[in-house]
Design a protein around this motif. Structure first.
Motif, PDB file in Angstrom:
ATOM      1  N   UNK A 173      32.339  25.011  64.215  1.00  0.00           N
ATOM      2  CA  UNK A 173      33.576  24.415  62.850  1.00  0.00           C
ATOM      3  C   UNK A 173      35.237  25.663  62.990  1.00  0.00           C
ATOM      4  N   UNK A 174      34.561  26.709  62.507  1.00  0.00           N
ATOM      5  CA  UNK A 174      35.158  27.814  62.841  1.00  0.00           C
ATOM      6  C   UNK A 174      36.490  28.019  64.310  1.00  0.00           C
ATOM      7  N   UNK A 175      35.517  27.987  64.316  1.00  0.00           N
ATOM      8  CA  UNK A 175      36.609  28.540  65.743  1.00  0.00           C
ATOM      9  C   UNK A 175      37.322  26.491  66.057  1.00  0.00           C
ATOM     10  N   UNK A 176      36.734  25.722  65.782  1.00  0.00           N
ATOM     11  CA  UNK A 176      37.674  24.743  66.029  1.00  0.00           C
ATOM     12  C   UNK A 176      38.613  24.648  65.192  1.00  0.00           C
ATOM     13  N   UNK A 177      38.269  25.145  63.535  1.00  0.00           N
ATOM     14  CA  UNK A 177      39.401  25.130  63.017  1.00  0.00           C
ATOM     15  C   UNK A 177      40.443  26.158  62.875  1.00  0.00           C
ATOM     16  N   UNK A 178      40.565  27.738  63.859  1.00  0.00           N
ATOM     17  CA  UNK A 178      40.806  28.347  64.115  1.00  0.00           C
ATOM     18  C   UNK A 178      41.822  27.828  65.370  1.00  0.00           C
ATOM     19  N   UNK A 179      41.563  27.286  66.159  1.00  0.00           N
ATOM     20  CA  UNK A 179      42.208  26.746  67.098  1.00  0.00           C
ATOM     21  C   UNK A 179      41.952  26.978  68.891  1.00  0.00           C
ATOM     22  N   UNK A 180      40.625  26.747  68.244  1.00  0.00           N
ATOM     23  CA  UNK A 180      39.766  27.666  69.500  1.00  0.00           C
ATOM     24  C   UNK A 180      38.358  26.743  70.024  1.00  0.00           C
ATOM     25  N   UNK A 181      38.351  26.495  71.718  1.00  0.00           N
ATOM     26  CA  UNK A 181      37.529  25.821  71.587  1.00  0.00           C
ATOM     27  C   UNK A 181      36.163  26.532  72.255  1.00  0.00           C
ATOM     28  N   UNK A 182      35.587  27.322  71.867  1.00  0.00           N
ATOM     29  CA  UNK A 182      35.128  28.563  72.121  1.00  0.00           C
ATOM     30  C   UNK A 182      34.392  29.462  71.352  1.00  0.00           C
ATOM     31  N   UNK A 183      33.659  30.121  70.329  1.00  0.00           N
ATOM     32  CA  UNK A 183      32.964  30.989  69.240  1.00  0.00           C
ATOM     33  C   UNK A 183      33.040  32.168  69.718  1.00  0.00           C
ATOM     34  N   UNK A 184      33.798  33.023  68.931  1.00  0.00           N
ATOM     35  CA  UNK A 184      33.514  34.396  68.891  1.00  0.00           C
ATOM     36  C   UNK A 184      32.275  35.399  68.515  1.00  0.00           C
ATOM     37  N   UNK A 185      32.152  36.314  68.674  1.00  0.00           N
ATOM     38  CA  UNK A 185      31.564  36.471  67.379  1.00  0.00           C
ATOM     39  C   UNK A 185      31.497  37.011  65.725  1.00  0.00           C
ATOM     40  N   UNK A 186      33.139  37.100  65.869  1.00  0.00           N
ATOM     41  CA  UNK A 186      33.724  37.113  64.906  1.00  0.00           C
ATOM     42  C   UNK A 186      33.237  35.821  63.729  1.00  0.00           C
ATOM     43  N   UNK A 187      33.725  34.861  64.647  1.00  0.00           N
ATOM     44  CA  UNK A 187      33.375  33.816  64.199  1.00  0.00           C
ATOM     45  C   UNK A 187      31.992  33.549  63.343  1.00  0.00           C
TER      46      UNK A 187
END
Length: 325
Positions: free
Chosen positions: A271-285
């Motif tokens: 959800x955080x990745x999507x909210x930040x405009x990305x379609x993939x998750x990073x370790x920072x998420x």
């Protein structure tokens, strides 16, 4: 507008009335997007109640507030069957309780005994209420935000671990900074002047819940790479087997997180990745939300309590020790 634009605009409108609590506003949106429930802990007056009221004001939804007290009964939440008599014929009809709303504010949830708290369990997990042997489904848009006061422990009933585990996130709310405090004072002054002016309040644009459902559909397509998946699992496993990483850490933990911890980290990170405009998750998420997802799922040892070690301290230590593969 896209679903993401709608959700970002919703967050901006909420932020205009919830000043200095950006993290809480973001967690509120993440809980809504991830279709989970929030336990919000903070001192009185930190806009916990105001936050979910602002969400309901800006989202086309129904809000129910339940003030938890020691004399509250389960039926006061779920509803009950009431006998109706019409034309000489009587029958029992189910009268819905406040749980049958979209947004539920369970205020000071630890003020009510366990029997009442357990009334929320089925609703939170199964999204239904069973009364008199019959089950009643809850709305598709359904989120519980429970609040509790961290310092007033007299006359409270600590939430059982089974119920704590059903909250997606445990959000801790602190004091705003000096600049925000001044802005809060001015906002309150402006609201009082507007109320005394006699002018009707300006109608607020309310977001259609379909935007939330569309957002959830898009979040389902956010990818999580194999290394990030392994990282999420490793973080949770470190709470169960801390001796694999650090002998001192093992002394602080009695019980680690359940599989709901893995599921929660996955949901909120996507959800955080999507909210930040990305379609993939990073370790920072994952790192950004790991404390909120895990802090209430850990049971600390006696040694941890004796040394005033908090769950956040343990999670912070775990994130230091667990590396991204």
């Amino acid at each position: 507008m896209t679903a993401r634009d709608d959700i970002l605009a919703l967050g901006k409108r909420i932020g205009q009335s919830i000043i200095g609590q950006e993290t809480m506003v973001e967690r509120l949106l993440l809980g809504l997007l991830a279709n989970g429930h929030l336990l919000v802990e903070g001192l009185p007056g930190l806009a916990k109640t105001r936050a979910i009221k602002s969400l309901a004001k800006n989202l086309n939804s129904e809000l129910s507030r339940v003030q938890f007290t020691p004399d509250l009964l389960p039926a006061d939440i779920t509803g009950s069957e009431i006998y109706f008599s019409d034309g000489g014929k009587g029958e029992f009809k189910f009268q819905q309780g406040p749980i049958f709303a979209n947004l539920i504010l369970a205020d000071e949830i630890n003020r009510a005994p366990a029997k009442v708290q357990s009334a929320l369990l089925e609703a939170m997990e199964e999204r239904q209420v069973t009364v008199g042997g019959k089950s009643y489904p809850l709305p598709d848009l359904f989120m519980v935000m429970a609040t509790q006061n961290p310092i007033e422990q007299e006359g409270t009933y600590p939430l059982p671990e089974a119920q704590l585990d059903r909250f997606l996130m445990h959000v801790e709310v602190g004091y705003p900074d000096e600049t925000s405090e001044a802005a809060i004072m001015r906002l309150n002054r402006d609201e009082e002047n507007a109320a005394h002016s006699g002018h009707p309040p300006v109608a607020t644009e309310r977001l259609d819940p379909q935007a939330v459902f569309q957002a959830r559909k898009e979040i389902g397509s956010v990818t999580v790479s194999s290394p990030v998946e392994k990282y999420i699992v490793a973080l949770v496993f470190a709470t169960r087997y801390p001796d694999r990483y650090d002998k001192e850490l093992a002394k602080l933990l009695q019980v680690g997180a359940s599989p709901r911890g893995v599921i929660g980290l996955d949901k909120v990170a996507r959800s955080r990745a999507w909210l930040n405009g990305r379609d993939y998750v990073t370790p920072d998420d994952v790192k950004a939300v790991v404390n909120d997802v895990l802090r209430h799922r850990l049971i600390l040892s006696y040694e941890a309590h004796a040394s005033n070690t908090r769950a956040d301290d343990v999670v912070d230590r775990i994130t230091e020790l667990v590396a991204v593969s």
